[in-house]
Design a protein around this motif. Structure first.
Motif, PDB file in Angstrom:
ATOM      1  N   ASP A   1       4.536   3.200 -16.937  1.00  0.00           N
ATOM      2  CA  ASP A   1       4.760   3.532 -18.347  1.00  0.00           C
ATOM      3  C   ASP A   1       5.224   4.982 -18.458  1.00  0.00           C
ATOM      4  OD1 ASP A   1       2.479   5.019 -17.871  1.00  0.00           O
ATOM      5  OD2 ASP A   1       1.252   4.003 -19.361  1.00  0.00           O
ATOM      6  N   TYR A   2       5.397   5.651 -17.316  1.00  0.00           N
ATOM      7  CA  TYR A   2       5.891   7.018 -17.159  1.00  0.00           C
ATOM      8  C   TYR A   2       4.911   8.089 -17.620  1.00  0.00           C
ATOM      9  CZ  TYR A   2      10.259   4.453 -16.646  1.00  0.00           C
ATOM     10  OH  TYR A   2      11.229   3.566 -16.244  1.00  0.00           O
ATOM     11  N   VAL A   3       3.985   7.782 -18.503  1.00  0.00           N
ATOM     12  CA  VAL A   3       3.108   8.808 -19.066  1.00  0.00           C
ATOM     13  C   VAL A   3       1.673   8.750 -18.547  1.00  0.00           C
ATOM     14  CG1 VAL A   3       4.445   9.113 -21.184  1.00  0.00           C
ATOM     15  CG2 VAL A   3       2.620   7.417 -21.125  1.00  0.00           C
ATOM     16  N   SER A   4       1.247   7.597 -18.031  1.00  0.00           N
ATOM     17  CA  SER A   4      -0.133   7.542 -17.540  1.00  0.00           C
ATOM     18  C   SER A   4      -0.262   6.929 -16.150  1.00  0.00           C
ATOM     19  CB  SER A   4      -1.045   6.807 -18.526  1.00  0.00           C
ATOM     20  OG  SER A   4      -0.669   5.458 -18.634  1.00  0.00           O
ATOM     21  N   GLY A   5       0.467   5.852 -15.849  1.00  0.00           N
ATOM     22  CA  GLY A   5       0.250   5.183 -14.571  1.00  0.00           C
ATOM     23  C   GLY A   5       1.491   4.560 -13.974  1.00  0.00           C
ATOM     24  N   ALA A   6       1.390   4.272 -12.685  1.00  0.00           N
ATOM     25  CA  ALA A   6       2.477   3.604 -11.963  1.00  0.00           C
ATOM     26  C   ALA A   6       1.881   2.814 -10.803  1.00  0.00           C
ATOM     27  CB  ALA A   6       3.493   4.614 -11.432  1.00  0.00           C
ATOM     28  N   VAL A   7       2.593   1.758 -10.408  1.00  0.00           N
ATOM     29  CA  VAL A   7       2.228   0.949  -9.253  1.00  0.00           C
ATOM     30  C   VAL A   7       3.437   0.956  -8.313  1.00  0.00           C
ATOM     31  CG1 VAL A   7       1.495  -1.316  -8.428  1.00  0.00           C
ATOM     32  CG2 VAL A   7       0.756  -0.517 -10.681  1.00  0.00           C
ATOM     33  N   VAL A   8       3.203   1.366  -7.070  1.00  0.00           N
ATOM     34  CA  VAL A   8       4.276   1.513  -6.092  1.00  0.00           C
ATOM     35  C   VAL A   8       3.953   0.680  -4.866  1.00  0.00           C
ATOM     36  CG1 VAL A   8       5.504   3.167  -4.608  1.00  0.00           C
ATOM     37  CG2 VAL A   8       4.838   3.829  -6.928  1.00  0.00           C
ATOM     38  N   TYR A   9       4.989   0.093  -4.279  1.00  0.00           N
ATOM     39  CA  TYR A   9       4.819  -0.758  -3.099  1.00  0.00           C
ATOM     40  C   TYR A   9       5.844  -0.379  -2.038  1.00  0.00           C
ATOM     41  CZ  TYR A   9       4.739  -4.918  -0.152  1.00  0.00           C
ATOM     42  OH  TYR A   9       4.646  -5.778   0.918  1.00  0.00           O
ATOM     43  N   SER A  10       5.426  -0.469  -0.788  1.00  0.00           N
ATOM     44  CA  SER A  10       6.317  -0.278   0.347  1.00  0.00           C
ATOM     45  C   SER A  10       5.899  -1.245   1.436  1.00  0.00           C
ATOM     46  CB  SER A  10       6.223   1.156   0.874  1.00  0.00           C
ATOM     47  OG  SER A  10       7.126   1.353   1.940  1.00  0.00           O
ATOM     48  N   CYS A  11       6.846  -1.631   2.256  1.00  0.00           N
ATOM     49  CA  CYS A  11       6.544  -2.569   3.329  1.00  0.00           C
ATOM     50  C   CYS A  11       7.438  -2.275   4.525  1.00  0.00           C
ATOM     51  CB  CYS A  11       6.771  -3.998   2.839  1.00  0.00           C
ATOM     52  SG  CYS A  11       6.246  -5.247   4.034  1.00  0.00           S
ATOM     53  N   THR A  12       6.848  -2.323   5.694  1.00  0.00           N
ATOM     54  CA  THR A  12       7.598  -2.170   6.939  1.00  0.00           C
ATOM     55  C   THR A  12       7.558  -3.493   7.685  1.00  0.00           C
ATOM     56  OG1 THR A  12       7.007   0.166   7.052  1.00  0.00           O
ATOM     57  CG2 THR A  12       7.760  -0.883   9.102  1.00  0.00           C
ATOM     58  N   ASP A  13       8.729  -4.029   7.918  1.00  0.00           N
ATOM     59  CA  ASP A  13       8.881  -5.315   8.591  1.00  0.00           C
ATOM     60  C   ASP A  13       9.056  -5.060  10.088  1.00  0.00           C
ATOM     61  OD1 ASP A  13       9.743  -7.878   9.413  1.00  0.00           O
ATOM     62  OD2 ASP A  13      10.688  -8.210   7.472  1.00  0.00           O
ATOM     63  N   VAL A  14       8.244  -5.700  10.923  1.00  0.00           N
ATOM     64  CA  VAL A  14       8.337  -5.534  12.375  1.00  0.00           C
ATOM     65  C   VAL A  14       8.881  -6.824  12.973  1.00  0.00           C
ATOM     66  CG1 VAL A  14       7.088  -4.996  14.495  1.00  0.00           C
ATOM     67  CG2 VAL A  14       6.407  -3.910  12.338  1.00  0.00           C
ATOM     68  N   LEU A  15      10.181  -6.800  13.215  1.00  0.00           N
ATOM     69  CA  LEU A  15      10.889  -7.922  13.849  1.00  0.00           C
ATOM     70  C   LEU A  15      10.706  -9.250  13.103  1.00  0.00           C
ATOM     71  CD1 LEU A  15       9.969  -7.107  17.550  1.00  0.00           C
ATOM     72  CD2 LEU A  15      12.086  -6.516  16.363  1.00  0.00           C
TER      73      LEU A  15
ATOM     74  N   CYS B   1       8.303  -9.080   5.096  1.00  0.00           N
ATOM     75  CA  CYS B   1       7.820  -8.427   3.876  1.00  0.00           C
ATOM     76  C   CYS B   1       8.071  -9.293   2.646  1.00  0.00           C
ATOM     77  CB  CYS B   1       8.549  -7.100   3.660  1.00  0.00           C
ATOM     78  SG  CYS B   1       8.127  -5.818   4.848  1.00  0.00           S
ATOM     79  N   PRO B   2       7.152  -9.274   1.697  1.00  0.00           N
ATOM     80  CA  PRO B   2       7.414  -9.937   0.420  1.00  0.00           C
ATOM     81  C   PRO B   2       8.445  -9.129  -0.382  1.00  0.00           C
ATOM     82  CG  PRO B   2       5.291  -8.831   0.353  1.00  0.00           C
ATOM     83  CD  PRO B   2       5.818  -8.679   1.756  1.00  0.00           C
ATOM     84  N   THR B   3       8.972  -9.716  -1.416  1.00  0.00           N
ATOM     85  CA  THR B   3       9.941  -9.020  -2.268  1.00  0.00           C
ATOM     86  C   THR B   3       9.464  -9.075  -3.722  1.00  0.00           C
ATOM     87  OG1 THR B   3      11.247 -11.040  -2.371  1.00  0.00           O
ATOM     88  CG2 THR B   3      11.928  -9.389  -0.761  1.00  0.00           C
ATOM     89  N   PRO B   4       8.528  -8.204  -4.076  1.00  0.00           N
ATOM     90  CA  PRO B   4       7.989  -8.227  -5.442  1.00  0.00           C
ATOM     91  C   PRO B   4       9.018  -7.763  -6.469  1.00  0.00           C
ATOM     92  CG  PRO B   4       7.177  -6.317  -4.267  1.00  0.00           C
ATOM     93  CD  PRO B   4       7.939  -7.150  -3.268  1.00  0.00           C
ATOM     94  N   SER B   5       8.779  -8.141  -7.705  1.00  0.00           N
ATOM     95  CA  SER B   5       9.613  -7.675  -8.818  1.00  0.00           C
ATOM     96  C   SER B   5       9.343  -6.194  -9.041  1.00  0.00           C
ATOM     97  CB  SER B   5       9.278  -8.433 -10.093  1.00  0.00           C
ATOM     98  OG  SER B   5       9.503  -9.803  -9.915  1.00  0.00           O
ATOM     99  N   VAL B   6      10.394  -5.472  -9.447  1.00  0.00           N
ATOM    100  CA  VAL B   6      10.246  -4.048  -9.723  1.00  0.00           C
ATOM    101  C   VAL B   6      10.443  -3.780 -11.220  1.00  0.00           C
ATOM    102  CG1 VAL B   6      10.919  -3.329  -7.400  1.00  0.00           C
ATOM    103  CG2 VAL B   6      12.672  -3.579  -9.171  1.00  0.00           C
ATOM    104  N   GLN B   7      10.150  -2.568 -11.616  1.00  0.00           N
ATOM    105  CA  GLN B   7      10.263  -2.150 -13.013  1.00  0.00           C
ATOM    106  C   GLN B   7      11.690  -2.352 -13.509  1.00  0.00           C
ATOM    107  OE1 GLN B   7       7.786  -0.468 -14.913  1.00  0.00           O
ATOM    108  NE2 GLN B   7       9.115  -0.126 -16.664  1.00  0.00           N
TER     109      GLN B   7
END
Length: 181
Positions: free
Chosen positions: A119-133, A24-30
């Motif tokens: 921005d808490y009031v209009s939009g958000a971007v969420v990411y998840s990743c499942t690493d398989v071995l 999985c990549p490791t993107p920057s978070v808020q």
């Protein structure tokens, strides 16, 4: 032979998903993420394919429980019915509260739920990743809004943010939010 068996067993599950070779990549978070401001209702605007989301009018409601965990109530309209599933989210590291973990069963570990931007009031971007071995990984990403529709420029900004973090948005699709109550 044993790992090959598991990979072959998992392929039908990920065939409609977005998967890539390697870990999985490791993107920057808020930065300075505020869980209190994030709580409430979010509507799914667009997503990478997810086998557990096939309907329309998809939304998630986040509320804080007395024990400090977060109640996650996901709902969608599918096959003529509103279908809901309840889960639990936790802040896994108080030093990095935008990296949450979420689970919808007592028998499964927490999956990543990383808030990349909001921005808490209009939009958000969420990411998840499942690493398989560490052989391949399955990406999930969501563009969320506080209302059922976001302006096109906000959706494009979210797609560009994902792309900048090396998350492939080619299979991203818009969620049908029309005709919802």
């Amino acid at each position: 032979m044993f790992p090959i068996f598991w990979i072959l067993l998992l392929l039908p599950l990920v065939s409609a998903q977005t998967y890539h070779w390697g870990p999985c990549p490791t993107p920057s978070v808020q930065s300075n993420f505020s869980l209190q401001q994030y709580l409430g209702t979010w509507y799914e605007i667009a997503k990478l394919p997810a086998f557990f989301e096939k309907g329309k009018c998809i939304q998630a409601d986040y509320t804080l429980r007395g024990d400090g965990t977060i109640r996650v109530l996901n709902s969608q309209f599918y096959k003529g019915k509103v279908r809901t599933v309840e889960g639990t989210a936790v802040v896994q590291d108080p030093k990095n509260p935008a990296k949450l973990g979420v689970s919808f069963s007592y028998f499964t570990p927490y999956s990543p739920y990383w808030v990349l931007s909001t921005d808490y009031v209009s939009g958000a971007v969420v990411y998840s990743c499942t690493d398989v071995l560490r052989i391949f990984h399955v990406d999930y990403a969501w563009i969320l809004g506080r209302s059922r529709f976001l302006p096109a420029e906000k959706v494009e900004y979210a797609r560009q943010l994902l792309a900048k973090e090396n998350i492939d948005t080619f299979k991203m699709s818009v969620t049908d939010q029309t005709g919802c109550d």
